[in-house]
Scaffold this motif. Sequence first.
Motif, PDB file in Angstrom:
ATOM      1  N   ARG A   1     -17.573  -7.853  34.423  1.00  0.00           N
ATOM      2  CA  ARG A   1     -17.364  -7.477  33.026  1.00  0.00           C
ATOM      3  C   ARG A   1     -15.867  -7.467  32.731  1.00  0.00           C
ATOM      4  N   VAL A   2     -15.531  -7.888  31.508  1.00  0.00           N
ATOM      5  CA  VAL A   2     -14.143  -7.922  31.060  1.00  0.00           C
ATOM      6  C   VAL A   2     -14.028  -7.118  29.778  1.00  0.00           C
ATOM      7  N   LEU A   3     -13.139  -6.134  29.779  1.00  0.00           N
ATOM      8  CA  LEU A   3     -12.970  -5.233  28.641  1.00  0.00           C
ATOM      9  C   LEU A   3     -11.709  -5.591  27.873  1.00  0.00           C
ATOM     10  N   PHE A   4     -11.856  -5.715  26.551  1.00  0.00           N
ATOM     11  CA  PHE A   4     -10.685  -5.962  25.689  1.00  0.00           C
ATOM     12  C   PHE A   4     -10.975  -5.361  24.326  1.00  0.00           C
ATOM     13  N   GLY A   5     -10.013  -4.597  23.838  1.00  0.00           N
ATOM     14  CA  GLY A   5     -10.163  -4.016  22.508  1.00  0.00           C
ATOM     15  C   GLY A   5     -11.358  -3.099  22.370  1.00  0.00           C
TER      16      GLY A   5
END
Length: 256
Positions: free
Chosen positions: A22-26
Motif C-alpha cells: 500500500r502507498v499512502l499520499f495525501g
Amino acid sequence: MSQIASFPFALPHIEPSPRRVRVLFGGEYIVDTQEALLVWLKPYYPYYFFKVKDVQEKYLVDAFQSQKHHLYDIVVGNRRAEAAATIYHDDELDGLIQLEFSEMDAWFEEDEQIYVHPKDPYKRVDVLHSSRRVRVEVNGVEVASTTRPRILYETSLPIRYYIPKTDCKLELLIPSSSSTECPYKGVASYYNIHLPSGESFEDLVWYYRTPQLECAEIKGCLAFYNEKVDIYVDDVLQPRPQRPGSKRASAAAVAL
C-alpha cells in the motif's frame, strides 16, 4: 565481491512480490495491491512497480511524455507530487507504473511501514558479537578501541564495525544535524570528529538510536566510515573499501 558481480540476473529483472503493498499520499491509499512487482533497474536494490490498473486514474495528472516514458503528477486534494509517477513504454517494463518512493507519505508491506526502498530478498544482514580487537584512528589519532565489537555483515557491502560508545573517545565527537534512513536498520544519526589539532571531519561516525529488530544488537554502538578512517583489526590495518558512490549517496538507497 562487488554488488554488480554478485547480482545473479540480467537487468531489468522483474519478480512478483507475495506481499500486499500500500502507498499512502495525501491521506489516501493511492495503491493497495497484492500484485506488486519487484524490479531491479540497477543491481543495488529493487523498486516497486505496479500494473496501471492498481493506481486509480483520478490521481494521475498528465505532466510529460517521451518515446519511452509518460510522466504524471500525483494529485490528491490540494496535495501534488510533480512527475512522481512514470508509466513505461519500453520492452519488459511496458505498461508498468513506478511511483517515486520519497515523494509518497508512506509505504507499507502488509501492515509494516518500509523506508527508502523495498528490502532486497537476495540481501542478508547479520550482526555478530566478537572479541577481536578493533581500533579506529583518524590522521593517526586513536578515536576508538574495543575488544567487544559488533561486526555487521551485509551482502555485497563493506564490513562495518560497531563499537560500544564507552569504548570511543566521546570528547572528540561532536553531534551532527545529519540523518539518513536505511530499510534494514532504521534512522541513523551522525557525529563529526574534532581532533585536538583543530582538524574537523564531518559525519565520519553514525549510530542507530532505535535500530530495527533485525539489527537490534548495534544499539548503543558507533560505526566509523571505513572508507575515510584507519581501522585495525587485531592490529592489522584493514584496506579501505572501494564501492560505487559515497556513504551519503548510498544511505538513501542501501544505507550503512
